[in-house]
Design an enzyme around this catalytic site. Sequence first.
Site, short mmCIF file in Angstrom:
data_model
loop_
_atom_site.label_atom_id
_atom_site.label_comp_id
_atom_site.label_asym_id
_atom_site.label_seq_id
_atom_site.Cartn_x
_atom_site.Cartn_y
_atom_site.Cartn_z
N ALA A 186 -52.70 -29.18 25.80
CA ALA A 186 -53.05 -28.87 27.04
C ALA A 186 -53.93 -30.14 27.49
CB ALA A 186 -54.30 -27.67 26.87
N SER A 189 -49.53 -31.94 30.80
CA SER A 189 -48.75 -32.99 31.54
C SER A 189 -47.72 -33.87 30.62
CB SER A 189 -49.72 -33.87 32.01
OG SER A 189 -50.60 -34.40 31.51
N CYS A 334 -58.13 -40.97 24.63
CA CYS A 334 -58.55 -41.53 25.81
C CYS A 334 -59.73 -42.06 25.62
CB CYS A 334 -58.43 -40.50 27.00
SG CYS A 334 -59.16 -38.98 26.66
#
Length: 854
Positions: A186, A189, A334
């Site tokens: 999730a 993308s 990230c």
Amino acid sequence: MGGRRGSRTQRKHFKQSRENVWKRPKTESSSDPNNPAWQPFATQNPSFDEYYKEQRIVSPEEWDAFMEMLRKPLPAAFRINATSQFCEDIRSQLANDFMKSLQAEAIEGGDLEPIKPLPWYPDNLAWQSNFSRMQLRKNQTLERFHEFLKLETEIGNISRQEAVSMVPPLFLDVRPDHFVLDVCAAPGSKTFQLLEIIYHSAKGRFLPDGMVLANDLDVQRCNLLIHQTKRMCTANLIVTNHEGQHFPGCRSHKNISNGSETTNNLEQSITQLLFDRVLCDVPCSGDGTLRKPPDIWRKWNGGMGNGLHCLQIHIAMRGLSLLKVGGRMVYSTCSMNPVENEAVVAEILRRCGGSVELVDVSNELPQLIRRPGLTKWKVRDKGVWLPSYKDARKLQRNGIVPSMFPSGKNYADLTNNNQKSENGESVNAEDVVQPDDTNSSIDDLEEEVSDLPLQRCMRIVPHDQNTGAFFIAVLHKVSHLPAIPDKSATSQGKLSTRSELYENLSDQATEEINGLEVSSVDGADEKILEVASKAEENISEMALEAADEKVSEETSEVDEKISEVALEADLVDDEPAGGAPESNSSEAADKKTDSAKTGEKRKLQIQSKWKGVDPVLFFQDETIINSIKTFYGIDESFPFTGHLVTRNKDANHVKRIYYVSKSVKDVLDLNFRVGQQLKITSVGLKMFERQSSREGSSAPCSFRISSEGLPVILPYITKQILYASPADFKHLLQYKSIKFADFVDADFGQKAADLMLGCCVIVLREDHIQADALAIAIGCWKGRSSLSVMVTAMDCQELLERLSARMETEKNGTLAPESLGVLDKKQDMSGENGTPLEDHNVEAMKIQDTNASE
């Protein structure tokens, strides 16, 4: 009533659990200059500066440029769907229309930065734009571009995604026959991107041989994942809801009978869920996204990464255990924190020995600016810098584990005396030091340096190419994972206690196995460990708790030995067949029935074992299947048998029938054989829908072809299909319903009238006559007097715009573009018999309203 009540509950849930960081409440006294009504979000944090300056993620000379870029808004990025039939049209429109127009305006006004393709993404399929909302409101070209983006994104031709988020799938080297696992998928993308790569590389095949299994822990995020990937219209996707570190391996034995009744030859079916590629984009502190949610600046602290470190290792190790030998896994975050990045990769390499290697991909994507991974870093805990685990032991930092440091050493020689710390470890009282000034002793502490090739990792920093920050490591599995050796006598003692438990459970399982025909040790081991795994869940609960900042070293060491020794062979099923929540009474009844009938080796359930999740069942109603095949004249070469599934256990009230690819079918077969260990939330491509309107119920076939499934089955349809001229095709899209006598091509109108009552397919007639998956086609309903479009208004709008753009560029067309762009006034207001075309929409609206109510 029920739907609205549920919506309020959901909104209430989001309101309670999610803070809106973009809006702040107004203060009571807005007139006070010292207490303004609104203040911009702070884009600085002294702790952040101190932490990353000390970690040296960028050189001191670059620090100001690095921080300046972090404070700027992140440019928007999007990716063209390479599998879309309009991919070339969209790419051409971006390059020749929007980009050139904005470049011209930028030269004139000097305040617009034109859109541009990302130089490192293949085939100019990824683009970047950087406009403010103020510019968007003032510039007509930007406003038109914005509307273009919204429409194409909703349709599925474009996916909006952060630029650096597109990088990890590119390093996976995915091929069309690969089984790919996206462990923490999730919002979806990257999953969408992986599916694009599989389909695009298949190059014209019916369906790719590979598939993507997308998993996420959170149910609501799974729903977002399903919404994202639904735009792909794929039969090669399964969405599951599991903890990444506990993802089931679905190990089956050939002697276990098949509960799906669709695969008679087990020799040709898969017996364990293993993947060619694994994407492990783990949960992280997310400080690489500082340019998006501004509230991270306020909430950030140096300990955020420490609490996720152990969870990230467990997820990554589980991903490697599910990876085939010779396969590739990408680990990514990230985050900029080395405790979440290089420290995790280093620990993976240490645990796996030589069975996993870090791949040097510096020659791939040469235009992507990236930096090598760090080989030395420090750990900060409660304001104290810890260059090595030796210092953590001295300071009794029980929440710090050895794997957080470059060397990974635990310095067990420090525990010589009988003094015990809070977690029961021996600590030398002379070594326990409480510094008066934590910052003054940083330079005096011994700093560790990793001897592993961590420079092969990749760090993407914001000021290199105006992006967010990201970390990526590419791992190659060269052999089976080894057993993890003991690290200390203390943990060995705990391991022996756990081993005794396994021996006891093994004896207990032996009684259950008695009488079964098992031809290999593997089959027996799995049965034993199915029983053992029930106890394993309770034993390892502490060490596997997500984001636990107080995981002790000894607990994690024991967990390493117990869980990872068995990971490679997948002997410990983290989600065993008997471990899922279900009714005890129904389980007992199933066991009695199974043993009474055939004495099967394992209880196999027909209904879903997962509470709140609809079952996945193979659709085998031959009467309905034959009626569909006969009505649409579906060619015998189309693979029907075993490829149709439904989520409704009542075969008489099935509303939707889904189609799955061969690869997904094999996984579903395996899941049935192992007792439905996979908690499947979404699977398959919606192919047929029941038409329940009054007119639809009287049609020879009660199921219509869905818009999503039409491209897959279109080449195999021989009945109920017509080829329309560009003029008639465009009129259908504009007016939604047209009477047979009102078509421009009278012959086409007669053929439409001769069709059987029910669903039909209208294909745009182009140079070639044969329909294929790339042909432009829509589903329609053939009524008693008219033809009605069964496509959403947004799809109609997008198709109209695409056709108009194509016709404007065609120079040798049989019809002039202006003749197709706007109808003459007489035909616009009425048909050939003088009947207003607006009246023709009534039947189409009734059909669409009925379908929406389902």
